[in-house]
Scaffold this active site. Structure first.
Site, mmCIF file in Angstrom:
data_model
loop_
_atom_site.group_PDB
_atom_site.id
_atom_site.type_symbol
_atom_site.label_atom_id
_atom_site.label_comp_id
_atom_site.label_asym_id
_atom_site.label_seq_id
_atom_site.Cartn_x
_atom_site.Cartn_y
_atom_site.Cartn_z
ATOM 1 N N LYS A 37 51.226 55.691 39.130
ATOM 2 C CA LYS A 37 51.056 54.395 38.429
ATOM 3 C C LYS A 37 52.214 53.812 38.397
ATOM 4 O O LYS A 37 52.379 52.338 38.350
ATOM 5 C CB LYS A 37 50.253 54.478 37.203
ATOM 6 C CG LYS A 37 48.937 54.824 37.239
ATOM 7 C CD LYS A 37 48.040 54.921 36.050
ATOM 8 C CE LYS A 37 46.478 55.138 36.217
ATOM 9 N NZ LYS A 37 46.308 56.183 36.877
ATOM 10 N N LYS A 93 48.651 56.003 29.375
ATOM 11 C CA LYS A 93 48.019 56.565 30.558
ATOM 12 C C LYS A 93 48.816 57.665 31.334
ATOM 13 O O LYS A 93 50.187 57.933 31.066
ATOM 14 C CB LYS A 93 48.026 55.358 31.925
ATOM 15 C CG LYS A 93 47.279 54.084 31.397
ATOM 16 C CD LYS A 93 47.178 53.047 32.678
ATOM 17 C CE LYS A 93 46.260 52.128 32.601
ATOM 18 N NZ LYS A 93 46.200 51.324 33.574
ATOM 19 N N GLY A 151 39.964 58.032 37.502
ATOM 20 C CA GLY A 151 38.486 58.268 37.003
ATOM 21 C C GLY A 151 38.559 58.033 35.248
ATOM 22 O O GLY A 151 37.626 58.791 34.841
ATOM 23 N N GLY A 152 39.210 57.148 34.673
ATOM 24 C CA GLY A 152 39.238 57.326 33.395
ATOM 25 C C GLY A 152 39.872 58.329 32.534
ATOM 26 O O GLY A 152 39.955 58.464 31.162
ATOM 27 N N HIS A 185 37.197 44.566 34.483
ATOM 28 C CA HIS A 185 37.662 45.536 35.427
ATOM 29 C C HIS A 185 36.965 45.208 36.744
ATOM 30 O O HIS A 185 35.794 45.325 37.091
ATOM 31 C CB HIS A 185 37.301 46.713 34.905
ATOM 32 C CG HIS A 185 37.777 47.683 35.866
ATOM 33 N ND1 HIS A 185 38.673 49.305 35.452
ATOM 34 C CD2 HIS A 185 38.175 47.994 37.124
ATOM 35 C CE1 HIS A 185 39.217 49.783 36.395
ATOM 36 N NE2 HIS A 185 38.982 49.152 37.386
ATOM 37 N N GLU A 239 42.978 48.092 42.123
ATOM 38 C CA GLU A 239 42.074 47.497 40.736
ATOM 39 C C GLU A 239 43.112 46.372 39.899
ATOM 40 O O GLU A 239 44.231 46.550 39.735
ATOM 41 C CB GLU A 239 42.056 48.917 40.003
ATOM 42 C CG GLU A 239 41.103 49.701 40.852
ATOM 43 C CD GLU A 239 40.627 50.808 40.163
ATOM 44 O OE1 GLU A 239 40.437 50.884 38.744
ATOM 45 O OE2 GLU A 239 39.832 51.862 40.720
ATOM 46 N N ARG A 268 41.677 56.354 48.068
ATOM 47 C CA ARG A 268 40.334 57.209 48.650
ATOM 48 C C ARG A 268 39.263 56.360 48.542
ATOM 49 O O ARG A 268 39.195 55.134 48.096
ATOM 50 C CB ARG A 268 40.326 58.352 47.579
ATOM 51 C CG ARG A 268 40.357 57.724 46.044
ATOM 52 C CD ARG A 268 39.874 59.023 45.374
ATOM 53 N NE ARG A 268 40.058 58.499 43.884
ATOM 54 C CZ ARG A 268 39.446 58.056 43.190
ATOM 55 N NH1 ARG A 268 37.981 57.287 43.523
ATOM 56 N NH2 ARG A 268 39.589 57.808 41.854
#
Length: 663
Positions: A120, A159, A165-166, A209, A276, A293
């Site tokens: 990230k 993060k 995936g949260g 989102h 995203e 992916r």
């Protein structure tokens, strides 16, 4: 598409995504290879593959995350390509590197792209360099971030740098929480992604989102397949996704798509990927991350565009150019995806692994179910809790919501708890239907939603379920296996008593025909007509309203019935009772014993024997279905005995700790 691209593809994944990839491979005439953990030996994806190979019965690191073993099997079986699905090794840059070294095609981006965008921090830097808007962020080690604690713009989001995936995401509202959250996030990141690096960014309140699906080939062509909205989340785990996004205007949709394409073009990205974004109330969007992916929620894009994304992945990996341009792509209608999880929303979404004894998915035009199972199955705490995905298409959003609601009510999963009641509650929310949502909506309204769900269950009409039970017990074949049929119950005892939630209901059989019953139920006369009974569902009519109720016979005198989306357990009186096994009682040395609330693995013990704890102290952390569950002290106490150690596998009978309460 010709199958000349690949002869045989190994799928380095499991469950519903493995089955979904196999469907495309089969249609294209390409052989599929499954690899599996011993716990998955009887799973549908293993049975339906052209070839299947055991990875072993060890940990995830020894099986689905064992890169070398998977590659060895690929070479042994002669696979010329590997599809990673999502999760597991799909975003590990070592995987495409190792595939290339062995002459196997990786169906996804190259290692450089995975490495660049999978982190990230690096992805954020590249987004800034290429002109994408981003929120304020801070990077560094935990110590460096703590040294800047007073400068951070609270609330902030902590993060996992390599997360997805949260997992590994937490909000920090003030400085006093920062250190504990950094430690916990780093630990979770290391456990799930093999990288404990974290970073902190400004938290945008009430955002939406929205993510853009892209495809890029090896010939310089990059397109986007529009957007998906994923704002309905709980603890950063997506629950409901839809396309198109009801929160985007045409101008922002165009700008967001162009930004995603520009970023992918700048980094030389190839294959499928997702950019995203966060979207605020002013249609301003901010780059969030990139997933290199296929996404869990990719089916909603497929339903509104008509493009098979897995087929395009294979086409691109085989070196072929894209078969369409941006101008060829359109969004048609509206699609909604609901994730069906093995969790109990009435018990704070506690994971609910166990045995599914009956399974029936809805079907029909515009209804797609991507599922890990096809019937009775064991759901292990070792894997992700998602069982199935319900994806529905309709001409517009209003119709899609109605169709999804109807489909969920007819989705029958018996034996374990699922989040279906919560999904129905969310779809019924005025705010959801009127598009007044954000990523904070679920968590902010969780208590109210849980109460609304409980009220709906309490107020659900029990009469159809009781009628279904009477049909099942009176029309089941007289095979001699039940006491009911051996004694001719309804002929000898006109009063039929059945219990539901501790309450006894009385029914009197007045008349029976081949397809109808005239009864008096709790003092009210009614006719149950058009009765049709099969092995797993009963259909009937009451006052011209038709019902279809799936059911499962649990014991000779009890049945589990689903009616209008709610499950009801009915027990008939005056029949042989089922055997009862109370299990071993929890024994302590005079103190208070704590047992594990679910099967799982001990990943942290935060107390020592003899230590004094307070109310709310997290004593032990249990990992189940990729979620951390805290065992918390209910009051001031002294830890007398700890019965487990880190790494132990536990279940609901395992005593964890014995404490003695103090005043």
């Amino acid at each position: 598409m010709s199958s000349i691209l690949f002869r045989k593809v190994l799928i380095a994944n499991r469950g519903e995504i493995a089955l979904r990839i196999m469907r495309t491979l089969r249609r294209m005439g390409i052989a599929s290879v499954a690899v599996f953990h011993e716990l998955d030996r009887e799973a549908p994806f293993v049975r339906r593959a052209d070839e299947s190979y055991l990875l072993g019965d060890g940990t995830l690191a020894e099986t689905y995350l064992n890169l070398e073993k998977i590659l060895d099997l690929a070479q042994t079986c002669g696979a010329d390509a590997i599809h990673p699905g999502y999760g597991f090794l799909s975003e590990n840059p070592a995987f495409p590197e190792a595939c290339a070294a062995r002459g196997i095609t990786f169906i996804g981006p190259d290692a450089q792209a995975v490495r660049l965008m999978g982190n990230k921090i690096e992805a954020r830097r590249l987004a800034i360099e290429n002109g994408l808007p981003v929120t304020k962020g801070y990077t560094g080690t935990a110590e460096e971030l703590l040294s800047k604690a007073e400068l951070l713009p609270y609330p902030v989001l902590v993060k996992a740098a390599a997360g997805g995936g949260g997992k590994g995401m937490r909000i920090v509202v003030n400085q006093s929480q920062l250190e504990d959250v950094l430690v916990a996030t780093s630990r979770e990141a290391a456990a799930y992604f093999g990288d404990g690096t974290v970073y902190v960014e400004q938290y945008v309140s009430e955002p939406r989102h929205v993510e853009i699906q892209i495809l890029a080939d090896h010939h310089g062509h990059v397109v986007h397949l529009f957007e998906r909205e994923c704002s309905i989340q709980r603890r950063y785990q997506k629950i409901i996704e839809e396309s198109p996004s009801p929160g985007l205007n045409a101008q922002t949709r165009k700008a967001m798509g162009e930004a995603a394409v520009a970023l992918c073009r700048a980094i030389g990205y190839r294959n499928a990927g997702t950019i995203e974004f966060l979207l605020d109330n002013n249609q301003q969007f901010y780059f969030l991350e990139m997933n290199t992916r296929i996404q869990v929620e990719h089916p909603v894009t497929e339903l509104v565009t008509g493009i098979d994304l897995v087929e395009e992945q294979l086409h691109i990996a085989g070196g072929k150019p894209l078969r369409f341009t941006q101008n060829d792509l359109r969004q048609q209608g509206h699609a909604i995806e609901c994730r069906i999880y093995a969790e109990d929303p009435e018990q704070n979404f506690m994971p609910s692994p166990g045995r599914i004894v009956a399974y029936e998915a809805p079907a029909g035009d515009g209804i797609r179910v991507d599922s890990a199972i096809e019937g009775p199955a064991n759901i292990s705490s070792m894997f992700d809790p998602m069982i199935s995905k319900l994806i529905v298409w309709a001409p517009d959003r209003k119709l899609a919501i109605a169709k999804t609601t109807h489909s969920l009510k007819n989705f029958f999963i018996a034996g374990i708890s699922t989040n279906i009641p919560f999904l129905l509650t969310m779809l019924g929310e005025d705010d959801f239907q009127q598009n007044s949502i954000s990523t904070a909506y679920t968590d902010r309204n969780l208590a109210r939603l849980a109460e609304k769900m409980a009220d709906a269950r309490q107020q659900s009409d029990i009469v159809p379920a009781l009628a279904a039970g009477l049909c099942i017990f009176l029309f089941s074949p007289a095979d001699g296996n039940t006491l009911w049929h051996r004694i001719g119950y309804w002929r000898l005892l006109p009063e039929i008593r059945l219990t539901h939630n501790g309450l006894t209901h009385k029914a009197y059989l007045l008349k029976r025909n081949s397809q109808s019953l005239d009864i008096e139920l709790d003092g009210n006369r009614m006719r149950i007509g058009q009765i049709a009974l099969d092995a797993d569902a009963v259909s009937f009519e009451i006052q011209d309203r038709h019902y279809r109720c799936p059911y499962f016979r649990q014991e000779q005198n009890s049945v589990l019935i689903q009616c209008e989306g709610w499950q009801h357990e009915l027990v008939f009186a005056d029949m042989l009772p089922p055997s009862v096994d109370h299990g071993a009682e929890l024994e302590t040395s005079g103190g208070q014993g704590y047992v594990s609330p679910m099967p799982g693995k001990v990943i942290s013990i935060n107390v020592k024997e003899g230590e004094t704890v307070n109310r709310g102290t997290v004593m032990i952390v249990i990992e189940a279905m990729k979620m951390e569950n805290n065992i918390v002290s209910t009051g001031p106490a002294t830890v007398k005995k700890i019965f487990v150690k880190v790494g132990d596998m536990v279940d609901t009978k395992t005593q964890l700790v014995d404490i003695e309460e103090t005043t």
